[in-house]
Scaffold this motif. Structure first.
Motif, PDB file in Angstrom:
ATOM      1  N   ALA A  37       3.775   1.590  -1.392  1.00  0.00           N
ATOM      2  CA  ALA A  37       4.832   1.587  -2.468  1.00  0.00           C
ATOM      3  C   ALA A  37       4.715   2.805  -3.397  1.00  0.00           C
ATOM      4  O   ALA A  37       6.005   3.459  -3.709  1.00  0.00           O
ATOM      5  CB  ALA A  37       4.734   0.317  -3.287  1.00  0.00           C
ATOM      6  N   ASP A  38       3.762   3.293  -4.028  1.00  0.00           N
ATOM      7  CA  ASP A  38       3.529   4.466  -4.861  1.00  0.00           C
ATOM      8  C   ASP A  38       3.881   5.710  -4.170  1.00  0.00           C
ATOM      9  O   ASP A  38       4.267   6.905  -4.678  1.00  0.00           O
ATOM     10  CB  ASP A  38       2.278   4.568  -5.349  1.00  0.00           C
TER      11      ASP A  38
ATOM     12  N   GLY B 114       0.761  -1.283   0.047  1.00  0.00           N
ATOM     13  CA  GLY B 114      -0.040  -0.080  -0.002  1.00  0.00           C
ATOM     14  C   GLY B 114       0.700   1.421  -0.017  1.00  0.00           C
ATOM     15  O   GLY B 114       0.468   2.250  -0.476  1.00  0.00           O
TER      16      GLY B 114
ATOM     17  N   ILE C 162       2.855  -5.223  -6.338  1.00  0.00           N
ATOM     18  CA  ILE C 162       3.185  -3.723  -6.711  1.00  0.00           C
ATOM     19  C   ILE C 162       3.151  -3.398  -8.015  1.00  0.00           C
ATOM     20  O   ILE C 162       2.834  -2.812  -8.699  1.00  0.00           O
ATOM     21  CB  ILE C 162       4.428  -3.386  -5.840  1.00  0.00           C
TER      22      ILE C 162
ATOM     23  N   ARG D 183      11.266   0.734   0.730  1.00  0.00           N
ATOM     24  CA  ARG D 183      10.827  -0.383   0.726  1.00  0.00           C
ATOM     25  C   ARG D 183      11.945  -1.369   1.086  1.00  0.00           C
ATOM     26  O   ARG D 183      11.666  -2.586   1.547  1.00  0.00           O
ATOM     27  CB  ARG D 183      10.423  -0.925  -0.681  1.00  0.00           C
TER      28      ARG D 183
ATOM     29  N   SER E 115      -0.242   0.147  -5.960  1.00  0.00           N
ATOM     30  CA  SER E 115      -0.754   0.679  -4.559  1.00  0.00           C
ATOM     31  C   SER E 115      -2.139   0.828  -4.299  1.00  0.00           C
ATOM     32  O   SER E 115      -2.689   0.304  -3.364  1.00  0.00           O
ATOM     33  CB  SER E 115       0.078   1.685  -4.192  1.00  0.00           C
TER      34      SER E 115
END
Length: 138
Positions: free
Chosen positions: A53-54, A51, A111, A61, A116
């Motif tokens: 990641a973007d 969630g 991902i 990460r 996300s």
């Protein structure tokens, strides 16, 4: 009126006196029932890392993956120490490796595959279904 006579009655709890003090009694160590905590923490890890990641740098990460692997290793170490301390037969070690590698790979694949926002929506749906199931079973 009749006078009240005193009778010798047993003191409350008289039949329940201990012969051994409570703090001297040893409690049997119970072994955990399965890998539910490991699986649940891995799924929550995938939800959080997928969630975010973007919205964060890729280095964050990487740090999250390393921290997750550190916590999985710490949990495995504590489990092994507990098995030795209580003389339990060793349990399989592959679920720990599967959780560590599978969680990181699953997060990265999700991902790349869906992004996300879709992971966030899927996580919310999964959490609501999990809460509903927990309310059903008590």
């Amino acid at each position: 009126m009749e006078p009240v006579t005193e009778e010798t009655t047993a003191v409350v709890g008289e039949g329940f006196r201990r012969t051994t003090r409570a703090r001297n009694k040893t409690m049997r160590a119970e072994r955990g029932r399965g890998f539910w905590r490991l699986g649940t923490s891995t799924v929550l890890y995938v939800m959080v890392v997928g969630g975010m990641a973007d919205y964060v740098d890729p280095q964050v990460r990487v740090i999250a993956h390393l921290a997750f692997w550190l916590f999985i290793g710490l949990g495995l170490g504590l489990t092994v120490a507990r098995e030795r301390r209580h003389d339990w037969a060793p349990r399989p070690r592959w679920p720990w490796l599967l959780a560590a590698l599978g969680g990181a790979v699953t997060a990265e694949v999700l991902i790349l595959a869906v992004g996300s926002p879709a992971i966030i929506v899927g996580s919310i749906i999964l959490l609501v279904l999990g809460a509903f199931f927990l309310m059903l079973v008590g």
